[in-house]
Scaffold this active site. Structure first.
Site, PDB file in Angstrom:
ATOM      1  N   ASN A   1     128.638  69.684  -7.943  1.00  0.00           N
ATOM      2  CA  ASN A   1     129.966  70.130  -7.544  1.00  0.00           C
ATOM      3  C   ASN A   1     130.121  71.616  -7.811  1.00  0.00           C
ATOM      4  O   ASN A   1     129.741  72.414  -6.982  1.00  0.00           O
ATOM      5  CB  ASN A   1     131.087  69.307  -8.175  1.00  0.00           C
ATOM      6  CG  ASN A   1     132.417  69.559  -7.466  1.00  0.00           C
ATOM      7  OD1 ASN A   1     132.407  69.957  -6.310  1.00  0.00           O
ATOM      8  ND2 ASN A   1     133.522  69.354  -8.130  1.00  0.00           N
TER       9      ASN A   1
ATOM     10  N   GLY B   1     131.466  73.204  -0.379  1.00  0.00           N
ATOM     11  CA  GLY B   1     132.705  72.441  -0.523  1.00  0.00           C
ATOM     12  C   GLY B   1     133.273  72.073   0.836  1.00  0.00           C
ATOM     13  O   GLY B   1     132.550  71.600   1.714  1.00  0.00           O
TER      14      GLY B   1
ATOM     15  N   ASP C   1     136.489  66.070  -7.365  1.00  0.00           N
ATOM     16  CA  ASP C   1     136.566  65.757  -5.935  1.00  0.00           C
ATOM     17  C   ASP C   1     137.502  64.582  -5.634  1.00  0.00           C
ATOM     18  O   ASP C   1     137.816  64.317  -4.479  1.00  0.00           O
ATOM     19  CB  ASP C   1     135.171  65.463  -5.359  1.00  0.00           C
ATOM     20  CG  ASP C   1     134.496  66.721  -4.823  1.00  0.00           C
ATOM     21  OD1 ASP C   1     135.180  67.739  -4.655  1.00  0.00           O
ATOM     22  OD2 ASP C   1     133.277  66.689  -4.569  1.00  0.00           O
TER      23      ASP C   1
ATOM     24  N   THR D   1     126.208  73.307  -4.923  1.00  0.00           N
ATOM     25  CA  THR D   1     125.626  72.343  -3.997  1.00  0.00           C
ATOM     26  C   THR D   1     124.474  73.017  -3.272  1.00  0.00           C
ATOM     27  O   THR D   1     124.409  74.240  -3.207  1.00  0.00           O
ATOM     28  CB  THR D   1     126.708  71.879  -2.976  1.00  0.00           C
ATOM     29  OG1 THR D   1     127.814  71.379  -3.705  1.00  0.00           O
ATOM     30  CG2 THR D   1     126.226  70.840  -1.986  1.00  0.00           C
TER      31      THR D   1
ATOM     32  N   SER E   1     133.706  63.204  -0.546  1.00  0.00           N
ATOM     33  CA  SER E   1     132.857  64.389  -0.446  1.00  0.00           C
ATOM     34  C   SER E   1     133.033  65.047   0.915  1.00  0.00           C
ATOM     35  O   SER E   1     133.586  64.451   1.846  1.00  0.00           O
ATOM     36  CB  SER E   1     131.402  63.966  -0.618  1.00  0.00           C
ATOM     37  OG  SER E   1     130.523  65.044  -0.350  1.00  0.00           O
TER      38      SER E   1
HETATM   39  O1  DON Z   1     130.875  66.728  -2.379  1.00  0.00           O
HETATM   40  C1  DON Z   1     131.506  67.766  -2.097  1.00  0.00           C
HETATM   41  O2  DON Z   1     132.074  67.934  -1.055  1.00  0.00           O
HETATM   42  C2  DON Z   1     131.528  68.915  -3.093  1.00  0.00           C
HETATM   43  N1  DON Z   1     131.302  68.406  -4.431  1.00  0.00           N
HETATM   44  C3  DON Z   1     130.487  69.934  -2.688  1.00  0.00           C
HETATM   45  C4  DON Z   1     130.496  71.143  -3.608  1.00  0.00           C
HETATM   46  C5  DON Z   1     129.862  72.354  -3.013  1.00  0.00           C
HETATM   47  O3  DON Z   1     129.411  72.358  -1.887  1.00  0.00           O
HETATM   48  C6  DON Z   1     129.855  73.591  -3.829  1.00  0.00           C
HETATM   49  N2  DON Z   1     129.114  74.633  -3.145  1.00  0.00           N
HETATM   50  N3  DON Z   1     129.282  75.743  -2.998  1.00  0.00           N
END
Ligand code: DON
Length: 505
Positions: free
Chosen positions: A358, A431, A380, A338, A409
Site C-alpha cells: 500500500n 493507488g 484501503d 505498489t 483495491s
Molecule cells: O490496492 C490498492 O489499490 C492500493 N493499495 C495500491 C497502492 C499503490 O498503488 C501505491 N503506489 N503508488
C-alpha cells in the site's frame, strides 16, 4: 518488465533456465521484496492475471484480509472521528499478508521449475546485498524518522549516516526468512517460527493479527473479468479489485464517442475520458467491495445498457458536475507503493502481477527477526463513510471493515488478447491512478496507435469523481487545459501519474 533491473534479471534467468512466465513472476516478486523494499514484499499482497498457453484466463487474489478482531469502527475515536494515522502507520494498519500464499498457489498450479530455484535469486540478493539506486537512497533517508518511530529494534533500513547511491544494502534477517520458506514451504511463513515473530511484532504495539489469522489465510482463485474492446479481448482483475471493472466501464463509455477520431490528449479526447473516469469512480465508491461480503454487481456495472444510461448526461459543452453522477457523502481531502510486473514466455503464457504494501514501505513496521516490512493495507477500507483513504478515494458500506474481509483495491493487472493471443501485458502502481493509467495506456496503443514507450511516457491525466479536479502531469499540453478550463474543468499539476510496465507483442 519490472520496477528494478535486478528483479527483472532474476525473472529473465528463470526463463533462460526453461521456467515459464509463472515461474518468472514468482522469482521476480521474491526479488522485488529484496531490491525494491518500498513496494516489493512478502508482508503485503497482490493480484495475478494470467493467460496460459492452453488458453485459460486466470485471476489469483492474494490480497490481504482484515484480521478477525478487526471491526467497522476500529479507527474512530470516542467522538466518532476517523484517525487515519492509525489506519496508515504502525501495527494496527496491517492486513494479514497474502503474497507468500499467492506465490505458492501460483507455483502449485502453473509452475514448472522447483520453488527452491525460484527463491534463490532473492536469497542471494538479500544475503550478499546490492547497490541501491539514488531514488532508493533518497526514499530511505526521507523515511528514516518513521522507521525509527515504528520499530524498537535496529533494522537494515537505517544507519548512522545518510544513504547514498551505490551503498550496499544487506538484509541478513530477510535472507534467513527466505531460506526458511525455501526449506519448509509456505507453512514456514504462516505457521512456524515466522508466524511467531510476526505475532510478537504485533504485540510490541497495537497490532491485532493472531496466529489463527495467519494460519487461516488463503489465496482465492477468481473468475477473471473479461470483456471485448474494439476487436480485442481484455482480461483483468475482478473484485476485490475495482481495477478491472473501472477499466471496462471507462473503455466502453469512451467508445460511445468514437474516441479514435480525436487526436490523443486533444481537448475532445481528454474530456470524453475524464467524464468516463468520473462516472466509473462514482460507481466505485457506491458499489465495490469484497464480493464474498457484498452483492456483486459487476455484470450490471459493465453492461452496455447500464453504461449507455450513465453516459446520457455527457455533453461536449461543459463538465458534468460530480454531484450529478453520484451521491456525494463528504468532501474529501486530496493526498498521494505498489509495483507491477509484466511477463511473456516462449511457450505462449503471459502474466501480469501487481503487488503492494500500500503506502511507501507500508506500515513502516519491520518484523523483528524477520527482516521484512508489513503492509498498511487496512487503509484501503473505508475507515468511515466519506472519509478519504490516502489516495483520496471515498467509499461507504460496500467497503466497510469486517473480520476476514478483503479491502477494495484499484490494482489493474491486465492482459489484452488479439486474435485469441496475448497482445498487451500491462499494469502499474499509483493507488487510484492505477485504473486510469492502464486505461490511458491501452487507449494510446489501440485507439491512438502509439508505440508502447510513447503510450507509457506520454502525459497522463487523472480524475476520480472526488475531488472535483483533474490531475495532470507537468508536461500536459497547455492548449488542451486552456480549452477545457472554459468548460468548467479544474486542473491541478502533479508529479508522475503511474509508473506503467507494459509489453506490446
Ligand atoms: O490496492 C490498492 O489499490 C492500493 N493499495 C495500491 C497502492 C499503490 O498503488 C501505491 N503506489 N503508488
Amino acid at each position: 518488465v519490472s520496477a528494478h533491473p535486478l528483479a527483472s534479471e532474476a525473472g529473465a534467468q528463470i526463463l533462460k533456465k526453461g521456467g515459464n512466465a509463472f515461474d518468472a513472476a514468482i522469482a521476480t516478486q521474491f526479488a522485488l521484496a529484496v531490491v525494491y523494499p518500498q513496494a516489493g514484499n512478502i508482508g503485503g499482497g497482490g493480484f495475478l492475471v494470467g493467460y496460459t498457453k492452453k488458453g485459460e484466463k486466470i485471476a489469483l487474489d492474494y490480497r490481504e484480509t482484515a484480521p478477525k478482531n478487526a471491526s467497522r469502527d476500529m479507527y474512530l475515536d470516542e467522538k466518532g472521528k476517523a484517525n487515519t494515522d492509525l489506519s496508515q502507520n504502525g501495527r494496527l494498519a496491517v492486513g494479514v499478508p497474502g503474497s507468500v500464499s499467492g506465490m505458492f498457489y501460483t507455483h502449485q498450479k502453473f509452475g514448472k521449475l522447483p520453488m527452491s530455484v525460484l527463491i534463490q535469486p532473492a536469497i542471494d540478493l538479500a544475503q550478499k546485498g546490492f547497490a541501491i539506486t539514488e531514488r532508493e537512497a533518497n526514499l530511505l533517508n526521507e523515511t528514516r524518522e518513521d522507521f525509527l518511530k515504528h520499530n524498537s529494534h535496529p533494522t537494515a533500513f537505517t544507519k548512522d549516516i545518510p544513504w547514498k547511491k551505490g551503498d550496499i544494502l544487506v538484509q541478513k534477517e530477510l535472507a534467513q526468512t527466505l531460506k526458511l520458506i525455501q526449506k519448509q514451504g509456505q507453512k514456514a511463513f504462516y505457521e512456524g517460527k515466522n508466524a511467531q515473530l510476526l505475532v510478537s511484532e504485533m504485540k510490541r504495539g497495537n497490532g491485532i493479527i493472531t496466529l489463527e489469522d495467519l494460519k487461516n489465510y488463503k489465496t482465492k482463485e477468481r473468475k477473471a473479468l473479461q470483456f471485448d474492446y474494439k476487436n480485442h479481448e481484455i482480461v483483468s482483475m475482478p473484485l476485490p479489485s475495482s481495477g478491472g471493472i473501472l477499466l471496462a466501464q471507462m473503455l466502453k463509455m469512451s467508445s460511445f464517442e468514437n474516441l479514435e477520431k480525436y487526436p490523443q490528449n486533444s481537448p475532445e479526447a481528454v474530456q470524453v475520458m475524464v467524464e468516463a473516469e468520473r462516472r466509473a469512480f462514482a460507481d466505485r465508491a457506491e458499489f465495490m467491495g469484497d464480493p464474498d461480503f457484498i452483492e456483486d454487481k459487476t455484470q450490471m456495472l459493465i453492461s452496455e445498457e447500464y453504461l449507455k444510461n450513465r453516459w446520457k448526461n455527457f455533453s461536449f459543452e461543459k463538465a458534468t458536475p460530480s454531484a450529478e453522477v453520484g451521491k456525494i457523502i463528504a468532501q474529501p481531502k486530496e493526498s498521494t507503493e505498489t509495483t507491477h510486473i509484466s511477463i511473456i514466455d516462449k511457450f505462449g503464457n503471459a502474466v501480469a502481477v501487481t503487488t503492494t504494501l500500500n503506502g511507501l514501505y507500508g506500515s513502516k513496521v519491520v518484523v523483528k527477526g524477520g527482516g521484512y516490512f508489513l503492509n498498511n493495507e487496512m487503509d484501503d477500507f473505508s475507515v468511515k463513510p466519506g472519509v478519504p483513504n490516502m489516495f483520496g478515494a471515498v467509499g461507504g458500506e460496500a467497503n466497510k471493515i469486517e473480520p476476514n474481509k478483503r479491502m477494495l483495491s484499484s490494482m489493474t493487472p491486465t492482459i489484452v488478447l488479439k486474435n485469441g493471443k496475448p497482445y498487451i501485458v500491462v499494469g502499474t502502481p499509483g493507488g487510484t491512478t492505477i485504473p486510469t493509467s492502464v486505461y490511458q495506456s491501452i487507449v494510446n496503443v489501440i485507439d491512438f496507435k502509439m508505440t508502447p514507450s510513447s503510450a507509457v511516457n506520454s502525459a497522463k491525466f487523472h480524475h476520480q469523481w472526488l475531488p472535483e479536479v483533474v490531475f495532470v502531469e507537468k508536461n500536459f499540453p497547455e492548449n488542451t487545459l486552456k480549452i477545457l478550463e472554459q468548460k468548467n474543468y479544474k486542473f491541478e499539476k502533479r508529479g508522475g501519474i503511474g509508473r506503467t510496465e507494459m509489453i506490446v507483442i
